[in-house]
Scaffold this motif. Structure first.
Motif, short mmCIF file in Angstrom:
data_model
loop_
_atom_site.label_atom_id
_atom_site.label_comp_id
_atom_site.label_asym_id
_atom_site.label_seq_id
_atom_site.Cartn_x
_atom_site.Cartn_y
_atom_site.Cartn_z
N ILE A 161 0.78 -1.10 0.09
CA ILE A 161 -0.01 -0.07 0.19
C ILE A 161 0.84 0.99 -0.10
N ILE A 162 2.00 1.13 0.76
CA ILE A 162 2.84 2.37 0.80
C ILE A 162 3.50 2.77 -0.51
N ALA A 163 3.83 1.64 -1.22
CA ALA A 163 4.53 1.67 -2.32
C ALA A 163 3.54 2.35 -3.42
N TYR A 164 2.25 1.71 -3.49
CA TYR A 164 1.43 2.23 -4.39
C TYR A 164 0.82 3.57 -4.05
N GLU A 165 0.76 4.15 -2.87
CA GLU A 165 0.37 5.69 -2.70
C GLU A 165 1.79 6.50 -2.63
N LEU A 166 2.73 6.00 -2.63
CA LEU A 166 4.15 7.02 -2.97
C LEU A 166 4.70 6.81 -4.25
N GLY A 167 4.18 6.04 -5.11
CA GLY A 167 4.69 5.71 -6.47
C GLY A 167 5.85 5.33 -6.53
N MET A 168 6.39 4.23 -5.71
CA MET A 168 7.54 3.55 -5.67
C MET A 168 7.37 2.06 -5.78
N SER A 169 8.39 1.23 -5.98
CA SER A 169 8.15 -0.22 -5.97
C SER A 169 8.34 -0.56 -4.46
N GLU A 170 7.78 -1.83 -4.34
CA GLU A 170 7.74 -2.31 -3.18
C GLU A 170 9.24 -2.62 -2.52
N SER A 171 10.23 -3.04 -3.33
CA SER A 171 11.29 -3.41 -2.78
C SER A 171 12.04 -1.96 -2.15
N THR A 172 11.80 -0.81 -3.04
CA THR A 172 12.26 0.49 -2.40
C THR A 172 11.72 0.80 -1.20
N VAL A 173 10.33 0.50 -0.89
CA VAL A 173 9.80 0.59 0.26
C VAL A 173 10.67 -0.11 1.21
N LYS A 174 11.08 -1.15 0.92
CA LYS A 174 11.61 -2.20 2.04
C LYS A 174 12.86 -1.78 2.39
N VAL A 175 13.66 -1.23 1.20
CA VAL A 175 14.79 -0.60 1.61
C VAL A 175 14.91 0.64 2.58
N HIS A 176 13.82 1.56 2.15
CA HIS A 176 13.71 2.70 3.09
C HIS A 176 13.36 2.27 4.42
N ILE A 177 12.42 1.31 4.78
CA ILE A 177 12.12 0.96 6.09
C ILE A 177 13.42 0.49 6.92
N ARG A 178 14.28 -0.41 6.11
CA ARG A 178 15.29 -0.97 6.61
C ARG A 178 16.34 0.08 6.95
N THR A 179 16.45 1.35 6.36
CA THR A 179 17.21 2.50 6.76
C THR A 179 16.66 3.16 8.03
N ILE A 180 15.55 3.48 7.85
CA ILE A 180 14.53 4.02 8.69
C ILE A 180 15.12 3.21 10.15
N MET A 181 14.84 2.06 10.19
CA MET A 181 15.14 0.98 11.38
C MET A 181 16.62 1.32 11.96
N GLN A 182 17.40 1.26 10.93
CA GLN A 182 18.79 1.56 11.31
C GLN A 182 19.06 2.76 12.03
N LYS A 183 18.45 3.85 11.48
CA LYS A 183 18.61 5.22 11.95
C LYS A 183 18.15 5.47 13.33
N LEU A 184 17.02 4.94 13.33
CA LEU A 184 16.22 5.01 14.77
C LEU A 184 16.68 3.86 15.78
N LYS A 185 17.36 2.96 15.32
CA LYS A 185 18.08 1.70 16.13
C LYS A 185 16.99 1.09 16.59
N ALA A 186 15.84 0.69 15.54
CA ALA A 186 14.74 -0.11 15.80
C ALA A 186 14.97 -1.32 15.15
N THR A 187 14.04 -2.55 15.69
CA THR A 187 14.50 -3.81 15.34
C THR A 187 13.30 -4.30 14.38
#
Length: 213
Positions: free
Chosen positions: A167-193
């Motif tokens: 849903i995020i990928a559709y609403e932001l006009g990006m691929s699902e794999s790109t969304v996953k990359v962004h989420i991993r980066t967000i988790m790293q920056k916020l030190k979340a698991t």
């Protein structure tokens, strides 16, 4: 949506953007806060207040935001700010403490982030750029590695609403794999698991800055 902005150009530009992006949205424009309050609209879903940075102070934005929130206690308010970058954190804190539910720095926020903020606040959330929240924390000095890009902030705002990657990928006009990359980066920056911890940590950023949700 009520839009308060006494700069005709930005008022008309924002109205046109909203009309083009969401034809079903009705925009009521006001030049001043007093004009908006005087009309006493009860059918509003959201109020956007766009003061301009060279003409306001931290106290002014707090008092004006509080006046809007008191006049419309059930309607969420978002502040658009084009203040100098060094003032943004203070203005954000002032706006959210006074009852606003969102803060968008117009110098750095993209259209995608702005629209995501509007949808998130309208859905009941509180929106503020994570990098501004990080800069207000007294126990850490955020380097560039802690800052989120505009696309990461857009993904985060959708993530906080519990939306699936597809849903995020559709609403932001990006691929699902790109969304996953962004989420991993967000988790790293916020030190979340995990995703839940991301939402929890962002909520704690509000709380640790005495802003509240």
């Amino acid at each position: 949506i009520a839009l308060i902005d006494y700069y005709r150009l930005t008022q008309e530009c924002l109205t046109k953007v909203f009309d083009d992006m969401h034809p079903g949205i009705s925009i009521s424009s006001f030049l001043t806060v007093k004009d908006c309050i005087a009309e006493a609209r009860s059918d509003l879903d959201l109020i956007i207040y766009h003061p301009h940075g060279t003409e306001i102070s931290e106290m002014t934005i707090m008092q004006t935001s509080a006046a809007i929130c008191q006049a419309f206690p059930t309607i969420p308010v978002i502040i658009f700010s084009d203040a100098d970058v060094v003032q943004q954190s203070k203005f954000m804190r002032a706006a959210l403490k006074s009852g606003a539910r969102g803060f968008v720095p117009t110098q750095t926020a993209s259209l995608a982030i702005t629209l995501a903020a509007i949808h998130f606040v309208k859905a009941g959330g509180t929106f503020a750029p994570v990098d501004l929240l990080l800069t207000t924390r007294p126990d850490r000095s955020p380097g560039r590695q802690n800052r989120l890009t505009s696309r990461q902030v857009a993904v985060l705002s959708h993530l906080q609403q519990g939306k699936a990657n597809k849903i995020i990928a559709y609403e932001l006009g990006m691929s699902e794999s790109t969304v996953k990359v962004h989420i991993r980066t967000i988790m790293q920056k916020l030190k979340a698991t995990n995703r839940t911890q991301v939402a929890y940590k962002v909520s704690n950023l509000f709380a640790s800055n005495d802003i509240g949700l």
